[in-house]
Scaffold this motif. Structure first.
Motif, PDB file in Angstrom:
ATOM      1  N   LEU A 179       0.812  -1.203  -0.048  1.00 12.95           N
ATOM      2  CA  LEU A 179      -0.129  -0.010   0.051  1.00 12.95           C
ATOM      3  C   LEU A 179       0.933   1.322  -0.053  1.00 12.95           C
ATOM      4  O   LEU A 179       0.435   2.282  -0.716  1.00 12.95           O
ATOM      5  CB  LEU A 179      -0.901   0.111   1.139  1.00 12.95           C
ATOM      6  N   ARG A 180       2.120   1.229   0.725  1.00 11.03           N
ATOM      7  CA  ARG A 180       2.830   2.618   0.770  1.00 11.03           C
ATOM      8  C   ARG A 180       3.453   2.646  -0.482  1.00 11.03           C
ATOM      9  O   ARG A 180       3.326   3.901  -1.087  1.00 11.03           O
ATOM     10  CB  ARG A 180       4.091   2.211   1.645  1.00 11.03           C
ATOM     11  N   ARG A 181       3.653   1.451  -1.464  1.00 11.57           N
ATOM     12  CA  ARG A 181       4.453   1.712  -2.619  1.00 11.57           C
ATOM     13  C   ARG A 181       3.241   2.189  -3.718  1.00 11.57           C
ATOM     14  O   ARG A 181       3.447   2.764  -4.456  1.00 11.57           O
ATOM     15  CB  ARG A 181       4.925   0.467  -3.386  1.00 11.57           C
ATOM     16  N   TRP A 182       2.062   1.767  -3.487  1.00 14.38           N
ATOM     17  CA  TRP A 182       0.962   2.054  -4.331  1.00 14.38           C
ATOM     18  C   TRP A 182       0.782   3.630  -4.226  1.00 14.38           C
ATOM     19  O   TRP A 182       0.587   4.303  -5.247  1.00 14.38           O
ATOM     20  CB  TRP A 182      -0.249   1.381  -4.057  1.00 14.38           C
ATOM     21  N   GLN A 183       0.776   4.247  -2.899  1.00 16.56           N
ATOM     22  CA  GLN A 183       0.700   5.669  -2.755  1.00 16.56           C
ATOM     23  C   GLN A 183       1.614   6.212  -3.414  1.00 16.56           C
ATOM     24  O   GLN A 183       1.401   7.481  -3.996  1.00 16.56           O
ATOM     25  CB  GLN A 183       0.390   5.756  -1.480  1.00 16.56           C
ATOM     26  N   SER A 184       2.891   5.889  -3.260  1.00 13.92           N
ATOM     27  CA  SER A 184       4.050   6.643  -3.960  1.00 13.92           C
ATOM     28  C   SER A 184       3.987   6.724  -5.429  1.00 13.92           C
ATOM     29  O   SER A 184       4.349   7.663  -6.120  1.00 13.92           O
ATOM     30  CB  SER A 184       5.289   6.027  -3.461  1.00 13.92           C
ATOM     31  N   ALA A 185       3.021   5.682  -6.090  1.00  9.06           N
ATOM     32  CA  ALA A 185       3.179   5.800  -7.602  1.00  9.06           C
ATOM     33  C   ALA A 185       1.807   6.476  -7.886  1.00  9.06           C
ATOM     34  O   ALA A 185       1.395   6.487  -9.107  1.00  9.06           O
ATOM     35  CB  ALA A 185       3.128   4.112  -7.702  1.00  9.06           C
ATOM     36  N   ALA A 186       0.819   6.692  -7.156  1.00 10.45           N
ATOM     37  CA  ALA A 186      -0.319   7.363  -7.379  1.00 10.45           C
ATOM     38  C   ALA A 186      -0.265   8.984  -7.653  1.00 10.45           C
ATOM     39  O   ALA A 186       0.864   9.477  -7.203  1.00 10.45           O
ATOM     40  CB  ALA A 186      -1.389   7.282  -6.116  1.00 10.45           C
ATOM     41  N   HIS A 187      -1.304   9.419  -8.291  1.00 11.91           N
ATOM     42  CA  HIS A 187      -1.299  11.180  -8.103  1.00 11.91           C
ATOM     43  C   HIS A 187      -1.033  11.659  -6.840  1.00 11.91           C
ATOM     44  O   HIS A 187      -1.469  10.879  -5.659  1.00 11.91           O
ATOM     45  CB  HIS A 187      -2.655  11.554  -8.505  1.00 11.91           C
ATOM     46  N   PRO A 188      -0.545  12.906  -6.851  1.00  9.17           N
ATOM     47  CA  PRO A 188      -0.328  13.452  -5.478  1.00  9.17           C
ATOM     48  C   PRO A 188      -1.353  13.525  -4.409  1.00  9.17           C
ATOM     49  O   PRO A 188      -2.630  13.803  -4.821  1.00  9.17           O
ATOM     50  CB  PRO A 188       0.224  14.845  -5.673  1.00  9.17           C
ATOM     51  N   LYS A 189      -1.132  13.532  -3.122  1.00  9.53           N
ATOM     52  CA  LYS A 189      -2.312  13.718  -2.165  1.00  9.53           C
ATOM     53  C   LYS A 189      -2.763  15.288  -2.328  1.00  9.53           C
ATOM     54  O   LYS A 189      -2.005  16.180  -2.891  1.00  9.53           O
ATOM     55  CB  LYS A 189      -1.592  13.700  -0.668  1.00  9.53           C
ATOM     56  N   GLY A 190      -4.143  15.324  -2.294  1.00  8.39           N
ATOM     57  CA  GLY A 190      -4.664  16.617  -2.466  1.00  8.39           C
ATOM     58  C   GLY A 190      -5.364  16.679  -4.125  1.00  8.39           C
ATOM     59  O   GLY A 190      -6.130  17.730  -4.255  1.00  8.39           O
ATOM     60  N   THR A 191      -4.844  15.746  -4.578  1.00  6.14           N
ATOM     61  CA  THR A 191      -5.311  15.589  -6.435  1.00  6.14           C
ATOM     62  C   THR A 191      -7.190  15.875  -6.260  1.00  6.14           C
ATOM     63  O   THR A 191      -7.668  14.876  -5.485  1.00  6.14           O
ATOM     64  CB  THR A 191      -4.866  14.651  -6.910  1.00  6.14           C
ATOM     65  N   ARG A 192      -7.693  16.649  -6.886  1.00  7.41           N
ATOM     66  CA  ARG A 192      -9.039  16.406  -6.968  1.00  7.41           C
ATOM     67  C   ARG A 192      -9.590  15.346  -7.567  1.00  7.41           C
ATOM     68  O   ARG A 192      -9.343  14.817  -8.607  1.00  7.41           O
ATOM     69  CB  ARG A 192      -9.735  17.871  -7.374  1.00  7.41           C
ATOM     70  N   LEU A 193     -10.280  14.608  -7.006  1.00 10.46           N
ATOM     71  CA  LEU A 193     -11.177  13.605  -7.551  1.00 10.46           C
ATOM     72  C   LEU A 193     -12.820  13.732  -7.433  1.00 10.46           C
ATOM     73  O   LEU A 193     -13.330  14.262  -6.461  1.00 10.46           O
ATOM     74  CB  LEU A 193     -10.820  12.260  -6.656  1.00 10.46           C
ATOM     75  N   THR A 194     -13.463  13.017  -8.632  1.00 13.28           N
ATOM     76  CA  THR A 194     -14.696  12.842  -8.554  1.00 13.28           C
ATOM     77  C   THR A 194     -15.154  11.642  -8.389  1.00 13.28           C
ATOM     78  O   THR A 194     -14.735  10.741  -9.285  1.00 13.28           O
ATOM     79  CB  THR A 194     -15.375  13.561  -9.786  1.00 13.28           C
ATOM     80  N   VAL A 195     -16.053  11.075  -7.395  1.00  7.86           N
ATOM     81  CA  VAL A 195     -16.239   9.934  -7.082  1.00  7.86           C
ATOM     82  C   VAL A 195     -17.885   9.429  -7.482  1.00  7.86           C
ATOM     83  O   VAL A 195     -18.723  10.137  -6.759  1.00  7.86           O
ATOM     84  CB  VAL A 195     -15.921   9.391  -5.707  1.00  7.86           C
ATOM     85  N   LEU A 196     -18.045   8.403  -7.913  1.00  8.96           N
ATOM     86  CA  LEU A 196     -19.488   8.084  -8.342  1.00  8.96           C
ATOM     87  C   LEU A 196     -19.569   6.753  -7.434  1.00  8.96           C
ATOM     88  O   LEU A 196     -19.659   5.754  -8.046  1.00  8.96           O
ATOM     89  CB  LEU A 196     -19.842   7.786  -9.866  1.00  8.96           C
ATOM     90  N   PRO A 197     -19.954   6.884  -6.313  1.00  3.92           N
ATOM     91  CA  PRO A 197     -20.428   5.585  -5.516  1.00  3.92           C
ATOM     92  C   PRO A 197     -21.393   4.886  -6.268  1.00  3.92           C
ATOM     93  O   PRO A 197     -22.633   5.790  -6.484  1.00  3.92           O
ATOM     94  CB  PRO A 197     -20.592   6.098  -4.049  1.00  3.92           C
ATOM     95  N   PRO A 198     -21.654   3.540  -5.873  1.00  5.05           N
ATOM     96  CA  PRO A 198     -22.759   2.949  -6.643  1.00  5.05           C
ATOM     97  C   PRO A 198     -24.255   3.456  -5.846  1.00  5.05           C
ATOM     98  O   PRO A 198     -24.219   3.358  -4.574  1.00  5.05           O
ATOM     99  CB  PRO A 198     -22.674   1.485  -5.915  1.00  5.05           C
ATOM    100  N   GLY A 199     -25.051   3.754  -6.416  1.00 10.01           N
ATOM    101  CA  GLY A 199     -26.404   4.276  -6.131  1.00 10.01           C
ATOM    102  C   GLY A 199     -26.686   5.511  -5.493  1.00 10.01           C
ATOM    103  O   GLY A 199     -27.445   6.016  -4.717  1.00 10.01           O
ATOM    104  N   GLU A 200     -25.350   6.246  -5.527  1.00  7.95           N
ATOM    105  CA  GLU A 200     -25.341   7.689  -5.018  1.00  7.95           C
ATOM    106  C   GLU A 200     -24.826   8.847  -5.889  1.00  7.95           C
ATOM    107  O   GLU A 200     -24.413   8.445  -7.034  1.00  7.95           O
ATOM    108  CB  GLU A 200     -24.184   7.899  -3.722  1.00  7.95           C
ATOM    109  N   GLU A 201     -25.040   9.913  -5.795  1.00  7.92           N
ATOM    110  CA  GLU A 201     -24.803  11.062  -6.575  1.00  7.92           C
ATOM    111  C   GLU A 201     -23.334  11.255  -6.393  1.00  7.92           C
ATOM    112  O   GLU A 201     -22.692  10.737  -5.469  1.00  7.92           O
ATOM    113  CB  GLU A 201     -25.466  12.410  -6.205  1.00  7.92           C
TER     114      GLU A 201
END
Length: 240
Positions: A179-201
């Motif tokens: 998980l630490r290595r995954w986070q180091s390969a991800a977009h930086p913390k604070g990157t704005r994301l839009t999430v579409l949870p199942p059944g929610e707006e």
């Protein structure tokens, strides 16, 4: 071992049929297609064709003492990240987006679909080596547009090695280092994301890392932090 077929509907479906029929499929065996006619990505999106691209599937046989199987979605993404990064002249624009999309300069270059059949996890992976297929509502790119000239077969070998290594680390060292290595390969913390949870707006917030189980943490504008267990995740327009 990497087995290839000229054309099939879906490499995931082929392995699923074999598992459902009682066939034993060992870890480390891959089925790779020159062309797919009925491939699919997450949420049922089509992911087909693309001659020269990588389209393949492998299996993970769950064992006693393995970390939670849901974390294989992150492991698969990290494996593909490692394989692609090793080929890029400059890997810094390559980001992981939860749980396992690969973005290069903001455009999707790879997708992953996991399915469980008869207690075995099938991992299907598509990587745009030569052609960027049209995906509705998504920016998509191919590695050849970014200075990577690699054949499908050579990439298959690079990916198979990376996946086997990550699987061995996952089993021997546990979930936290992965998980630490995954986070180091991800977009930086604070990157704005839009999430579409199942059944929610849709909800929007900043990337705040992962939980100890590998779920997505989203920092909302009211100061709270929400844990995302499932949903479609997009980079917000302000993040591009």
């Amino acid at each position: 071992m990497i087995r290839t077929v000229t054309q099939t509907g879906s490499t995931n479906a082929d392995l699923a049929a074999r598992l459902s029929g009682g066939e034993y499929l060992p870890e480390g065996e891959w089925l790779v297609a020159d062309r797919q006619t009925a491939g699919k990505g997450r949420l049922g999106r089509a992911w087909n064709d693309g001659l020269g691209n990588f389209m393949g599937s492998t299996v993970v046989r769950l064992g006693q003492g393995d970390p939670p199987f849901a974390s294989l979605a992150l492991l698969a993404g990290l494996s593909v990240h490692e394989a692609i990064a090793s080929l890029l002249p400059d890997p810094s624009p390559l980001w992981l987006k939860w749980p396992n999309d690969l973005l290069l300069a903001g455009s999707k270059v790879a997708g992953i679909l996991l399915e469980m059949i008869a207690g075995t996890i099938i991992v299907g992976i598509g990587v745009n080596l030569r052609v960027a297929p049209h995906v509705e509502g998504r920016a998509v790119a191919a590695l050849c547009d970014h200075g990577v000239d690699v054949s499908r077969d050579d990439f298959a070998n690079v990916l198979a090695r990376a996946f086997a290594l990550e699987l061995e680390r996952w089993r021997s060292a546990g979930l936290a280092p992965m998980l630490r290595r995954w986070q180091s390969a991800a977009h930086p913390k604070g990157t704005r994301l839009t999430v579409l949870p199942p059944g929610e707006e849709a909800i929007e917030g900043g990337f705040a890392g992962l939980t100890q189980e590998g779920n997505l943490l989203l920092s909302l504008d009211d100061g709270s932090v929400r844990t995302i267990h499932a949903g479609d995740v997009l980079l917000s327009a302000t993040s591009h």
